[in-house]
Design a protein around this motif. Structure first.
Motif, PDB file in Angstrom:
ATOM      1  N   LEU A 131       0.807  -1.222   0.000  1.00 17.88           N
ATOM      2  CA  LEU A 131       0.000   0.000   0.000  1.00 17.88           C
ATOM      3  C   LEU A 131       0.842   1.276   0.000  1.00 17.88           C
ATOM      4  O   LEU A 131       0.301   2.364  -0.042  1.00 17.88           O
ATOM      5  CB  LEU A 131      -0.946   0.009   1.205  1.00 17.88           C
ATOM      6  CG  LEU A 131      -2.220  -0.815   1.048  1.00 17.88           C
ATOM      7  CD1 LEU A 131      -3.017  -0.825   2.336  1.00 17.88           C
ATOM      8  CD2 LEU A 131      -3.085  -0.273  -0.099  1.00 17.88           C
ATOM      9  N   ILE A 132       2.169   1.140   0.046  1.00 18.57           N
ATOM     10  CA  ILE A 132       3.000   2.350   0.035  1.00 18.57           C
ATOM     11  C   ILE A 132       2.916   2.988  -1.344  1.00 18.57           C
ATOM     12  O   ILE A 132       3.239   2.356  -2.340  1.00 18.57           O
ATOM     13  CB  ILE A 132       4.467   2.029   0.350  1.00 18.57           C
ATOM     14  CG1 ILE A 132       4.589   1.425   1.744  1.00 18.57           C
ATOM     15  CG2 ILE A 132       5.323   3.285   0.253  1.00 18.57           C
ATOM     16  CD1 ILE A 132       5.980   0.950   2.068  1.00 18.57           C
ATOM     17  N   PRO A 133       2.461   4.244  -1.409  1.00 23.07           N
ATOM     18  CA  PRO A 133       2.369   4.872  -2.724  1.00 23.07           C
ATOM     19  C   PRO A 133       3.765   5.094  -3.309  1.00 23.07           C
ATOM     20  O   PRO A 133       4.693   5.466  -2.600  1.00 23.07           O
ATOM     21  CB  PRO A 133       1.697   6.217  -2.435  1.00 23.07           C
ATOM     22  CG  PRO A 133       1.246   6.172  -1.029  1.00 23.07           C
ATOM     23  CD  PRO A 133       2.049   5.147  -0.332  1.00 23.07           C
ATOM     24  N   GLN A 134       3.854   4.842  -4.592  1.00 21.46           N
ATOM     25  CA  GLN A 134       5.126   4.938  -5.302  1.00 21.46           C
ATOM     26  C   GLN A 134       5.731   6.338  -5.160  1.00 21.46           C
ATOM     27  O   GLN A 134       6.939   6.500  -5.103  1.00 21.46           O
ATOM     28  CB  GLN A 134       4.875   4.626  -6.778  1.00 21.46           C
ATOM     29  CG  GLN A 134       6.114   4.415  -7.594  1.00 21.46           C
ATOM     30  CD  GLN A 134       5.802   4.486  -9.080  1.00 21.46           C
ATOM     31  OE1 GLN A 134       4.644   4.526  -9.474  1.00 21.46           O
ATOM     32  NE2 GLN A 134       6.831   4.523  -9.903  1.00 21.46           N
ATOM     33  N   GLN A 135       4.848   7.344  -5.080  1.00 18.38           N
ATOM     34  CA  GLN A 135       5.372   8.712  -5.080  1.00 18.38           C
ATOM     35  C   GLN A 135       6.253   8.998  -3.862  1.00 18.38           C
ATOM     36  O   GLN A 135       7.158   9.806  -3.927  1.00 18.38           O
ATOM     37  CB  GLN A 135       4.220   9.718  -5.141  1.00 18.38           C
ATOM     38  CG  GLN A 135       3.356   9.797  -3.911  1.00 18.38           C
ATOM     39  CD  GLN A 135       1.884   9.688  -4.239  1.00 18.38           C
ATOM     40  OE1 GLN A 135       1.510   9.149  -5.263  1.00 18.38           O
ATOM     41  NE2 GLN A 135       1.032  10.178  -3.360  1.00 18.38           N
ATOM     42  N   VAL A 136       5.987   8.293  -2.743  1.00 25.28           N
ATOM     43  CA  VAL A 136       6.741   8.561  -1.527  1.00 25.28           C
ATOM     44  C   VAL A 136       8.182   8.058  -1.645  1.00 25.28           C
ATOM     45  O   VAL A 136       9.117   8.670  -1.144  1.00 25.28           O
ATOM     46  CB  VAL A 136       6.036   7.932  -0.306  1.00 25.28           C
ATOM     47  CG1 VAL A 136       6.831   8.181   0.961  1.00 25.28           C
ATOM     48  CG2 VAL A 136       4.645   8.490  -0.159  1.00 25.28           C
ATOM     49  N   THR A 137       8.365   6.937  -2.328  1.00 23.93           N
ATOM     50  CA  THR A 137       9.701   6.352  -2.393  1.00 23.93           C
ATOM     51  C   THR A 137      10.497   6.802  -3.615  1.00 23.93           C
ATOM     52  O   THR A 137      11.700   6.600  -3.668  1.00 23.93           O
ATOM     53  CB  THR A 137       9.597   4.817  -2.408  1.00 23.93           C
ATOM     54  OG1 THR A 137       8.711   4.431  -3.448  1.00 23.93           O
ATOM     55  CG2 THR A 137       9.078   4.290  -1.090  1.00 23.93           C
ATOM     56  N   MET A 138       9.823   7.431  -4.555  1.00 21.58           N
ATOM     57  CA  MET A 138      10.452   7.730  -5.844  1.00 21.58           C
ATOM     58  C   MET A 138      11.686   8.630  -5.726  1.00 21.58           C
ATOM     59  O   MET A 138      12.737   8.330  -6.287  1.00 21.58           O
ATOM     60  CB  MET A 138       9.375   8.383  -6.717  1.00 21.58           C
ATOM     61  CG  MET A 138       9.807   8.820  -8.063  1.00 21.58           C
ATOM     62  SD  MET A 138       8.350   9.327  -9.006  1.00 21.58           S
ATOM     63  CE  MET A 138       8.155  11.013  -8.511  1.00 21.58           C
ATOM     64  N   ILE A 139      11.553   9.724  -5.004  1.00 23.89           N
ATOM     65  CA  ILE A 139      12.655  10.701  -4.948  1.00 23.89           C
ATOM     66  C   ILE A 139      13.850  10.185  -4.128  1.00 23.89           C
ATOM     67  O   ILE A 139      14.983  10.268  -4.597  1.00 23.89           O
ATOM     68  CB  ILE A 139      12.123  12.066  -4.463  1.00 23.89           C
ATOM     69  CG1 ILE A 139      11.202  12.640  -5.547  1.00 23.89           C
ATOM     70  CG2 ILE A 139      13.261  13.031  -4.180  1.00 23.89           C
ATOM     71  CD1 ILE A 139      10.323  13.771  -5.093  1.00 23.89           C
ATOM     72  N   PRO A 140      13.609   9.608  -2.938  1.00 20.27           N
ATOM     73  CA  PRO A 140      14.746   9.028  -2.211  1.00 20.27           C
ATOM     74  C   PRO A 140      15.467   7.936  -2.999  1.00 20.27           C
ATOM     75  O   PRO A 140      16.689   7.829  -2.940  1.00 20.27           O
ATOM     76  CB  PRO A 140      14.107   8.442  -0.955  1.00 20.27           C
ATOM     77  CG  PRO A 140      12.855   9.184  -0.785  1.00 20.27           C
ATOM     78  CD  PRO A 140      12.383   9.540  -2.144  1.00 20.27           C
ATOM     79  N   MET A 141      14.702   7.138  -3.752  1.00 18.53           N
ATOM     80  CA  MET A 141      15.342   6.094  -4.562  1.00 18.53           C
ATOM     81  C   MET A 141      16.224   6.728  -5.614  1.00 18.53           C
ATOM     82  O   MET A 141      17.334   6.273  -5.875  1.00 18.53           O
ATOM     83  CB  MET A 141      14.290   5.209  -5.235  1.00 18.53           C
ATOM     84  CG  MET A 141      13.415   4.484  -4.249  1.00 18.53           C
ATOM     85  SD  MET A 141      13.853   2.786  -4.031  1.00 18.53           S
ATOM     86  CE  MET A 141      12.839   2.043  -5.265  1.00 18.53           C
ATOM     87  N   PHE A 142      15.724   7.800  -6.210  1.00 18.12           N
ATOM     88  CA  PHE A 142      16.527   8.510  -7.195  1.00 18.12           C
ATOM     89  C   PHE A 142      17.810   9.024  -6.546  1.00 18.12           C
ATOM     90  O   PHE A 142      18.901   8.877  -7.089  1.00 18.12           O
ATOM     91  CB  PHE A 142      15.736   9.681  -7.788  1.00 18.12           C
ATOM     92  CG  PHE A 142      16.520  10.512  -8.758  1.00 18.12           C
ATOM     93  CD1 PHE A 142      16.681  10.111 -10.072  1.00 18.12           C
ATOM     94  CD2 PHE A 142      17.129  11.697  -8.349  1.00 18.12           C
ATOM     95  CE1 PHE A 142      17.411  10.875 -10.965  1.00 18.12           C
ATOM     96  CE2 PHE A 142      17.865  12.465  -9.229  1.00 18.12           C
ATOM     97  CZ  PHE A 142      18.008  12.051 -10.541  1.00 18.12           C
TER      98      PHE A 142
END
Lengths: 309, 297
Positions: free
Chosen positions: B137-148
């Motif tokens: 359920l973790i929205p992709q938008q939350v992890t996108m920038i830190p992953m980048f």
């Protein structure tokens, strides 16, 4: 002695278990836990990817709550879910009822209806852009056959969200197949009992089929809410490289976030957006989740209520 | 299929009505259902037909109104031109490289992890598995920038590593699905293998994996379509046009040749073809897999 040997065995088993799930533990820390915390940290920073991040406190959030485009993107996203989710539930359920019939050629229909939900992405967005072309598109041609002059779908702020809804509904076979799975799991004896009691087709639908499908509806509601905050590819392609569309009427939340992050390089601001968007979809999901006692039936309940009365 | 009749099928009635009225009613009901299904099938199919038809029109006939469904003449050279304007073959090759490594990673990691969760008792197992489910359920938008940020720090930007490496750490959805399936396999099989002197890995490889074959097929097919349709990942991580995937390459095509719809549709047709072929062969698995996802709470 027996006891120690057994506890050693158990300990060994536990260790082996941990070893097998180790990839997940590492992945969870690296790709879920750390990013979530880091995202929160970044949201209090200014970061343009060239210079290291520096702390700005609540500035990103203050800017965000004064940003009309933030509210616009939220509005677009929520309008889309308010239209798409109910329509896809009703249509998906109707199709699944038909797909559950034992009639000739049903396999072909099942295959056909599910097809669009497999293919999404850029090529399909391109196809829909052409279909909704105002002068030469298929939709306006079909409308012209019945004497309606179709609008300029993609350049009209009133029509752009419905266009995404129609595109989404094209893939409704995906939810229909989930419903089909649910339908096939309904114990047959429930229907038999109802028939003995002389229940009509409609009564059987409202009293048995629908309640038994509530877990599927619940699942689709949750994924629908999370999903509308993720609409990106089609919005990016159709609006042309991530612009907002006419009057920003196609500025989905994820699209605006992406623009802030990877076109403007406002990484801190985008992180704040990610948190607020994540929180909103989480809150909506929790609301749905909290209400499930009221309307979602699980098998445990039914073993008491079901059966022959 | 042995399933309960849906609301529309006519089972043997408990209170028999007039037989001929019943027959007419059944007939009419079926007719309505067939008609509805045919209309819906057309709604699904016509966009494809329209795409193929447009892809074979010349630049002049493309703009005729009312449109003609059958192009005259067939402009087969639109396809060669589409391949000429953009290196579709290269993009396809790049996509397949990513596909290979992601599918490999997903199958390996999800099998091992699901096996771990279903066959061993260890402290915190239930809690950890709840976390697996929660991560869905973790929205992709939350992890996108830190992953980048992380991949940038690792120097992985403009490589395929950000697109492939995460798949070696399991996907919650597939772990859940495989564990569901594993729990239907009797533990006696494992016990028997143990008595024969097999260690847990040998048991997994020789006993469990062959039984998991259909689940593994579902993972392969789902992963294939996910990777194939992924647009944002390659868009974020790849700069070098030579490394583009089909999705990103096609988007470039739109912005470069925005009005040559016949070429764009030829490109789209080519891009969708592999998925359609895969779908043709795997539809049973796909539909069965989705339907049996086990939403039973």
């Amino acid at each position: 002695m027996q006891a120690t040997r057994r506890s050693k065995l158990v300990r060994n088993e536990g260790l082996t278990g941990y070893l097998y799930i180790l990839p997940w533990i590492i992945g969870f820390l690296a790709f879920s836990a750390f990013p979530i915390l880091d995202s929160l940290y970044l949201s209090f920073n200014h970061w343009d990817i060239y210079q290291p991040p520096h702390w700005v406190g609540l500035a990103n959030y203050r800017l965000l709550f004064r940003d009309p485009l933030f509210y616009k993107s939220l509005e677009v996203t929520l309008t889309y879910s308010a239209m798409y989710i109910p329509l896809s539930l009703v249509l998906g359920l109707l199709i699944s009822l038909m797909l559950n019939l034992k009639i000739k050629g049903i396999g072909i229909f099942r295959t056909l209806f599910y097809l669009p939900s497999v293919i999404s992405g850029v090529a399909v967005s391109m196809l829909w852009m052409w279909i909704f072309n105002k002068d030469y598109g298929l939709i306006n041609y079909l409308l012209s056959l019945v004497g309606i002059k179709g609008p300029d779908w993609l350049n009209n702020p009133h029509w752009i969200v419905p266009v995404y809804v129609i595109m989404g509904l094209w893939g409704v076979g995906g939810s229909a197949v989930l419903f089909l799975g649910g339908l096939q799991n309904i114990p047959k004896h429930l229907y038999e009992a109802a028939q003995i009691d002389g229940a009509s087709v409609w009564q059987r639908f409202w009293k048995i089929t629908l309640p038994q499908l509530t877990p599927t509806i619940f699942f689709l509601l949750l994924t629908g809410i999370v999903g509308s905050f993720q609409v990106f590819t089609s919005a990016y392609v159709i609006n042309g490289r991530g612009a907002g569309g006419p009057d920003n009427a196609g500025l989905f939340y994820m699209l605006y976030l992406f623009n802030q992050a990877f076109q403007q390089y406002n990484m801190g601001y985008a992180s704040a957006m990610a948190w607020i968007g994540g929180l909103i979809s989480m809150i909506l999901a929790v609301i749905v989740y909290r209400t499930q006692n009221k309307w979602v039936y699980y098998e445990a309940d039914l073993s008491n209520k079901g059966g022959r009365s | 299929m042995g399933t309960p009749s849906s609301i529309l099928t006519t089972d043997e009635p408990i209170h028999p009505v007039n037989r001929s009225t019943r027959r007419t009613r059944t007939f009419v009901a079926r007719l309505v259902v067939y008609l509805a299904m045919i209309v819906l099938s057309l709604a699904v199919l016509i966009p494809f037909i329209w795409m193929i038809s447009t892809s074979l029109k010349s630049s002049s006939t493309m703009w005729s109104f009312p449109p003609k469904w059958i192009p005259k003449p067939f402009e087969w050279k639109n396809y060669s031109q589409a391949f000429h304007e953009v290196p579709l073959a290269r993009y396809f090759g790049n996509t397949m490289i990513i596909e290979f490594f992601v599918i490999l990673g997903q199958v390996l990691s999800c099998t091992l992890i699901a096996y771990g969760f279903s066959r061993f008792r260890f402290r915190g197992r239930e809690v950890l598995f709840m976390i697996v489910l929660a991560t869905m359920l973790i929205p992709q938008q939350v992890t996108m920038i830190p992953m980048f940020e992380m991949f940038k720090w690792l120097g992985w930007i403009n490589t395929y590593l950000p697109l492939t490496v995460p798949s070696y750490f399991g996907n919650p959805f597939y772990i859940f699905m495989m564990r569901q399936f594993l729990q239907t396999i009797p533990l006696d099989l494992d016990e028997a293998a143990k008595i024969d002197g097999a260690n847990s890995f040998q048991t997994l490889w020789r006993i469990i994996v062959p039984l998991l074959r259909s689940s593994i097929m579902i993972v392969i097919v789902f992963t294939f379509t996910d990777v194939y349709n992924d647009f944002m990942g390659p868009l974020i991580y790849l700069d070098d046009p030579n490394k583009f995937t089909l999705a990103v390459g096609l988007e470039n095509f739109v912005s470069g040749f925005g009005t040559e719809w016949n070429l764009l549709m030829a490109g789209s047709t080519v891009a969708l073809l592999p998925l359609l072929i895969l779908y043709y062969f795997a539809q049973k698995q796909l539909i069965g897999g989705i339907a049996s996802m086990g939403l039973k709470g």
